[in-house]
Design a protein around this motif. Structure first.
Motif, PDB file in Angstrom:
ATOM      1  N   VAL A 100       0.836  -1.195   0.000  1.00 19.16           N
ATOM      2  CA  VAL A 100       0.000   0.000   0.000  1.00 19.16           C
ATOM      3  C   VAL A 100       0.875   1.251   0.000  1.00 19.16           C
ATOM      4  CG1 VAL A 100      -1.780   1.289   1.238  1.00 19.16           C
ATOM      5  CG2 VAL A 100      -1.885  -1.213   1.161  1.00 19.16           C
ATOM      6  N   HIS A 101       1.961   1.236   0.772  1.00 18.79           N
ATOM      7  CA  HIS A 101       2.889   2.368   0.766  1.00 18.79           C
ATOM      8  C   HIS A 101       3.467   2.577  -0.633  1.00 18.79           C
ATOM      9  CE1 HIS A 101       3.557   3.808   4.960  1.00 18.79           C
ATOM     10  NE2 HIS A 101       2.948   2.662   5.252  1.00 18.79           N
ATOM     11  N   ALA A 102       3.807   1.490  -1.318  1.00 19.43           N
ATOM     12  CA  ALA A 102       4.357   1.606  -2.677  1.00 19.43           C
ATOM     13  C   ALA A 102       3.317   2.165  -3.640  1.00 19.43           C
ATOM     14  CB  ALA A 102       4.856   0.243  -3.150  1.00 19.43           C
ATOM     15  N   TRP A 103       2.073   1.719  -3.515  1.00 20.28           N
ATOM     16  CA  TRP A 103       1.008   2.275  -4.353  1.00 20.28           C
ATOM     17  C   TRP A 103       0.899   3.779  -4.145  1.00 20.28           C
ATOM     18  CZ3 TRP A 103      -3.372  -1.628  -2.733  1.00 20.28           C
ATOM     19  CH2 TRP A 103      -3.198  -2.828  -3.409  1.00 20.28           C
ATOM     20  N   TRP A 104       0.912   4.168  -2.878  1.00 26.00           N
ATOM     21  CA  TRP A 104       0.773   5.584  -2.575  1.00 26.00           C
ATOM     22  C   TRP A 104       1.951   6.383  -3.130  1.00 26.00           C
ATOM     23  CZ3 TRP A 104      -2.529   9.177  -0.881  1.00 26.00           C
ATOM     24  CH2 TRP A 104      -2.003  10.400  -0.467  1.00 26.00           C
ATOM     25  N   ASP A 105       3.149   5.915  -2.893  1.00 25.51           N
ATOM     26  CA  ASP A 105       4.333   6.642  -3.345  1.00 25.51           C
ATOM     27  C   ASP A 105       4.356   6.800  -4.857  1.00 25.51           C
ATOM     28  OD1 ASP A 105       5.190   6.900  -0.729  1.00 25.51           O
ATOM     29  OD2 ASP A 105       6.567   5.187  -0.820  1.00 25.51           O
ATOM     30  N   GLY A 106       3.957   5.751  -5.572  1.00 26.91           N
ATOM     31  CA  GLY A 106       3.943   5.808  -7.033  1.00 26.91           C
ATOM     32  C   GLY A 106       2.618   6.220  -7.624  1.00 26.91           C
ATOM     33  N   GLN A 107       1.617   6.415  -6.758  1.00 25.81           N
ATOM     34  CA  GLN A 107       0.256   6.702  -7.211  1.00 25.81           C
ATOM     35  C   GLN A 107      -0.123   5.761  -8.368  1.00 25.81           C
ATOM     36  OE1 GLN A 107      -2.442   8.906  -6.011  1.00 25.81           O
ATOM     37  NE2 GLN A 107      -1.100   8.221  -4.344  1.00 25.81           N
ATOM     38  N   LEU A 139      -5.175  16.119  -5.701  1.00 24.15           N
ATOM     39  CA  LEU A 139      -5.349  16.584  -4.328  1.00 24.15           C
ATOM     40  C   LEU A 139      -4.032  16.542  -3.557  1.00 24.15           C
ATOM     41  CD1 LEU A 139      -8.698  14.826  -3.369  1.00 24.15           C
ATOM     42  CD2 LEU A 139      -8.359  17.209  -4.057  1.00 24.15           C
ATOM     43  N   SER A 140      -3.941  17.373  -2.554  1.00 22.72           N
ATOM     44  CA  SER A 140      -2.766  17.352  -1.690  1.00 22.72           C
ATOM     45  C   SER A 140      -2.801  16.104  -0.821  1.00 22.72           C
ATOM     46  CB  SER A 140      -2.746  18.589  -0.800  1.00 22.72           C
ATOM     47  OG  SER A 140      -3.798  18.530   0.163  1.00 22.72           O
ATOM     48  N   GLU A 141      -1.642  15.730  -0.278  1.00 25.36           N
ATOM     49  CA  GLU A 141      -1.584  14.589   0.626  1.00 25.36           C
ATOM     50  C   GLU A 141      -2.477  14.827   1.838  1.00 25.36           C
ATOM     51  OE1 GLU A 141       1.711  12.261   3.408  1.00 25.36           O
ATOM     52  OE2 GLU A 141       2.307  13.089   1.462  1.00 25.36           O
ATOM     53  N   ARG A 142      -2.472  16.028   2.358  1.00 25.23           N
ATOM     54  CA  ARG A 142      -3.285  16.329   3.535  1.00 25.23           C
ATOM     55  C   ARG A 142      -4.766  16.116   3.245  1.00 25.23           C
ATOM     56  NH1 ARG A 142      -3.180  18.765   8.335  1.00 25.23           N
ATOM     57  NH2 ARG A 142      -5.022  19.921   9.005  1.00 25.23           N
ATOM     58  N   ASP A 143      -5.234  16.630   2.118  1.00 28.02           N
ATOM     59  CA  ASP A 143      -6.650  16.487   1.780  1.00 28.02           C
ATOM     60  C   ASP A 143      -7.009  15.026   1.518  1.00 28.02           C
ATOM     61  OD1 ASP A 143      -7.070  19.185   2.072  1.00 28.02           O
ATOM     62  OD2 ASP A 143      -6.970  19.626  -0.071  1.00 28.02           O
ATOM     63  N   ALA A 144      -6.142  14.315   0.824  1.00 26.12           N
ATOM     64  CA  ALA A 144      -6.437  12.927   0.486  1.00 26.12           C
ATOM     65  C   ALA A 144      -6.495  12.039   1.720  1.00 26.12           C
ATOM     66  CB  ALA A 144      -5.393  12.398  -0.486  1.00 26.12           C
ATOM     67  N   GLY A 154      -5.735  14.710   6.662  1.00 24.91           N
ATOM     68  CA  GLY A 154      -4.785  15.306   7.580  1.00 24.91           C
ATOM     69  C   GLY A 154      -3.969  14.316   8.388  1.00 24.91           C
ATOM     70  N   LEU A 155      -4.112  13.034   8.099  1.00 24.71           N
ATOM     71  CA  LEU A 155      -3.399  11.992   8.850  1.00 24.71           C
ATOM     72  C   LEU A 155      -2.080  11.642   8.172  1.00 24.71           C
ATOM     73  CD1 LEU A 155      -6.433   9.606   9.457  1.00 24.71           C
ATOM     74  CD2 LEU A 155      -5.485  11.274  11.075  1.00 24.71           C
ATOM     75  N   ASP A 156      -1.140  11.100   8.949  1.00 24.28           N
ATOM     76  CA  ASP A 156       0.044  10.495   8.363  1.00 24.28           C
ATOM     77  C   ASP A 156      -0.363   9.226   7.627  1.00 24.28           C
ATOM     78  OD1 ASP A 156       1.681  12.445   9.472  1.00 24.28           O
ATOM     79  OD2 ASP A 156       2.073  11.260  11.294  1.00 24.28           O
ATOM     80  N   LEU A 157       0.391   8.876   6.592  1.00 19.23           N
ATOM     81  CA  LEU A 157       0.026   7.718   5.773  1.00 19.23           C
ATOM     82  C   LEU A 157      -0.079   6.446   6.617  1.00 19.23           C
ATOM     83  CD1 LEU A 157      -0.531   6.449   3.008  1.00 19.23           C
ATOM     84  CD2 LEU A 157       1.943   6.167   2.725  1.00 19.23           C
ATOM     85  N   GLY A 158       0.888   6.228   7.523  1.00 22.95           N
ATOM     86  CA  GLY A 158       0.864   5.013   8.325  1.00 22.95           C
ATOM     87  C   GLY A 158      -0.398   4.885   9.151  1.00 22.95           C
ATOM     88  N   VAL A 159      -0.857   6.000   9.706  1.00 23.80           N
ATOM     89  CA  VAL A 159      -2.103   5.999  10.471  1.00 23.80           C
ATOM     90  C   VAL A 159      -3.293   5.850   9.539  1.00 23.80           C
ATOM     91  CG1 VAL A 159      -3.598   7.366  11.987  1.00 23.80           C
ATOM     92  CG2 VAL A 159      -1.116   7.389  12.320  1.00 23.80           C
ATOM     93  N   ALA A 160      -3.264   6.561   8.416  1.00 29.48           N
ATOM     94  CA  ALA A 160      -4.408   6.585   7.506  1.00 29.48           C
ATOM     95  C   ALA A 160      -4.770   5.201   6.989  1.00 29.48           C
ATOM     96  CB  ALA A 160      -4.129   7.529   6.339  1.00 29.48           C
ATOM     97  N   ILE A 161      -3.767   4.363   6.746  1.00 29.84           N
ATOM     98  CA  ILE A 161      -4.074   3.050   6.170  1.00 29.84           C
ATOM     99  C   ILE A 161      -4.308   1.986   7.239  1.00 29.84           C
ATOM    100  CG2 ILE A 161      -2.878   3.587   4.033  1.00 29.84           C
ATOM    101  CD1 ILE A 161      -0.591   1.794   4.942  1.00 29.84           C
TER     102      ILE A 161
END
Length: 330
Positions: free
Chosen positions: A152-159, A213-218, A221-228
């Motif tokens: 999931v982190h890789a998906w996010w980083d590479g969109q 969208l910005s990372e914050r909006d997407a 406002g959470l960090d990615l680790g928390v968000a997923i």
């Protein structure tokens, strides 16, 4: 001033949403599409979008929001039993939704995640009743294989939306189909779908695919680790998907898993029929007829959306009508 209900509602379509759509809503309602970026119509809404500012709230003829009117007279709108259990929250948001492009791959947090990380007592389980769909219309729902946090982190980083969708179950959609989408399940709706959406009354979406969208909006406002952390990364098997597609009996649209969150009935009238008192949203899919209470009468036709209050008493329908009645959890 007491608002006379039942109340026939006009469109309530927030502008400049982050994806294109709305033509199907205009066709269904017989109205003009406000812009290419008005894919949602908030019906009888006491919920504003996550960014706030009152956007999404239904405004009544006297200038008050429905949210304020319900808070001022909750038992009239909701009934004593509802107020005793839930307070002044309606516990329901209904939308019309239409896609001119595929929606973002995203998920909605559940109640526990929302309370822990987003300051909300409610998450967002939702369900769909499809009004219209182009040939080959579809949704993507849940994963067909286990997905690791690293992936999931890789998906996010590479969109990498293609990789996200390749890992998901593809669910065909056609007019008349229904689908319950529990909180936590990744999902997306393909283009060319118009539907009625019931949901818990929040605007909480964690976007794995953020586009412009910005990372914050997407990520709210959470960090990615928390968000997923709230994402269901286990397999959602075919039999589970089939159970989410099924209603019960001839009228109940959604499976029992929906009962803690909302309810909906597909009601067909040929002649007359009486409905019990309830806060509800009626959406007329087809036909013509009349809705009557002890105090007033409203003409109904395809595309009409009507707010009813518990205090209206029994509702008398007459004519030739096909409609959906959306209600809070019983």
């Amino acid at each position: 001033m007491k608002i006379p209900t039942p109340l026939l509602l006009g469109p309530n379509q927030p502008l400049d949403r982050p994806y294109r759509g709305g033509a199907g809503i205009a066709r269904f309602r017989g109205t003009t599409q406000p812009s290419p970026f008005t894919p949602e119509d908030f019906v009888a809404s006491t919920t504003e979008v996550f960014a706030g500012g009152g956007v999404g709230l239904t405004v009544l003829p006297d200038g008050r929001t429905l949210r304020d009117a319900v808070a001022a007279d909750p038992e009239a709108f909701l009934g004593a039993a509802h107020v005793a259990r839930f307070g002044t929250r309606t516990m329901l948001l209904v939308k019309l939704l239409d896609t001119a492009e595929r929606l973002f791959v995203h998920y909605h947090p559940d109640d526990a995640f929302a309370a822990s990380h987003l300051g909300s007592p409610l998450g967002k389980t939702e369900a769909w009743a499809v009004i219209d769909a182009e040939p080959a219309a579809y949704a993507a729902l849940g994963f067909q294989r286990p997905v690791s946090e690293t992936e999931v982190h890789a998906w996010w980083d590479g969109q990498d939306a293609d990789a996200m969708l390749a890992a998901m179950n593809r669910v065909p959609l056609a007019a008349g189909d229904t689908l319950l989408v529990p909180a936590g399940l990744a999902h997306a709706i393909g283009p060319g779908v118009t539907l009625v959406e019931l949901q818990q009354p929040t605007d909480l979406s964690v976007l794995l695919e953020r586009r412009t969208l910005s990372e914050r909006d997407a990520l709210l406002g959470l960090d990615l680790g928390v968000a997923i952390d709230g994402l269901t990364r286990e397999v959602t098997p075919e039999d589970r998907i089939q159970s989410l597609r099924g209603g019960r009996g001839t009228e109940t649209l959604f499976p029992a898993d929906a009962d803690p969150y909302f309810s909906a009935e597909r009601i067909r009238v040929s002649g007359t029929r009486e409905l019990e008192p309830s806060f509800s949203v009626l959406i007329v899919l087809d036909g013509t007829g009349t809705l009557e209470t002890a105090k007033q009468s409203i003409s109904l036709s395809r595309g009409a959306t009507v707010l009813t209050a518990h205090g209206d008493g029994p509702l008398a329908l007459s004519g030739e009508l096909d409609l959906i009645r959306c209600r809070p959890p019983h």
